[in-house]
Write a protein that holds these residues in place. Structure first.
Motif: not given
Length: 219
Positions: A132-156
């Motif tokens: 019952d705590m609100p999500a920090n939308e700004a934190a999620i938005a900031a985390a998505l680009p490095p998350a994509r980099i992580c997945l791309a690096a793993m796949a490579e």
């Protein structure tokens, strides 16, 4: 590297079942076929971990580990000890380059994937609303680009696989598994992950293993 069976009582693992790093250690123990006693320690309890716990881990983190009087903390040290000290399938490649790749992937997981996938996406989108705590939308938005980099690096780095460090299951797969498992619980995580077919196939293979099924059954 061949594993030598270490005599003594079953090891004890100190920590909470929700912890990514406790889950990593449990997966490695399960894959080695090592029975283990888990001793609950909640570092997020109102008063923190028990005062005597810092005798096991001076930084007050989880997990800590003990086997026949031998104490360890830091997940990487624990999992490598378990792999090398107990009989069972080897979880570290023998070839230097494959072992280096495994260690590189573990380093990526700790330094980049864990903050972005778990804290930046899963905790904000899934865990906070469950409490019952609100999500920090700004934190999620900031985390998505490095998350994509992580997945791309793993796949490579995975190349032709079928496992992250090559032809056999390794500590790298088990180190990343709890992080990916939590990331996929978030809609943003599941949508992003689907864009990496090789990783999706890898996850399907990994999620079907009894060790992963055991953790999933506890959720």
């Amino acid at each position: 590297m061949s594993a030598a069976t270490v005599a003594g009582p079953p090891p004890r693992l100190f920590g909470a079942s929700y912890s990514v790093y406790v889950r990593i250690a449990r997966l490695v123990l399960a894959e080695k076929g090592v029975a283990c006693e888990q001793v609950p320690v909640d570092v997020f309890a109102p008063d923190g971990p028990p005062p005597d716990y810092r005798q096991r881990h001076p930084f007050g983190r989880i997990p800590a580990f003990e086997h026949d009087g031998f104490r360890l903390y830091e997940t990487g040290a624990i999992t490598r000890y378990v792999d090398e000290a107990f009989a069972g399938p080897a979880l570290q490649p023998a070839a230097p380059r494959a072992r280096a790749r495994m260690n590189q992937l573990i380093g990526i997981a700790d330094a980049y994937a864990y903050p972005a996938l778990v804290w930046g996406v899963y905790v904000e989108r899934v865990e906070k609303p469950e409490r019952d705590m609100p999500a920090n939308e700004a934190a999620i938005a900031a985390a998505l680009p490095p998350a994509r980099i992580c997945l791309a690096a793993m796949a490579e780095l995975m190349g032709e696989g079928p496992w992250l460090a090559g032809a056999t299951l390794s500590l790298a797969d088990l180190h990343l598994a709890p992080m990916i498992g939590y990331f996929l619980k978030a809609p943003e995580g599941a949508a992003m992950f689907a864009g990496f077919p090789a990783l999706a196939d890898w996850w399907a293979r990994l999620a079907g293993r009894p060790s992963l099924a055991l953790l999933a059954a506890e959720e």
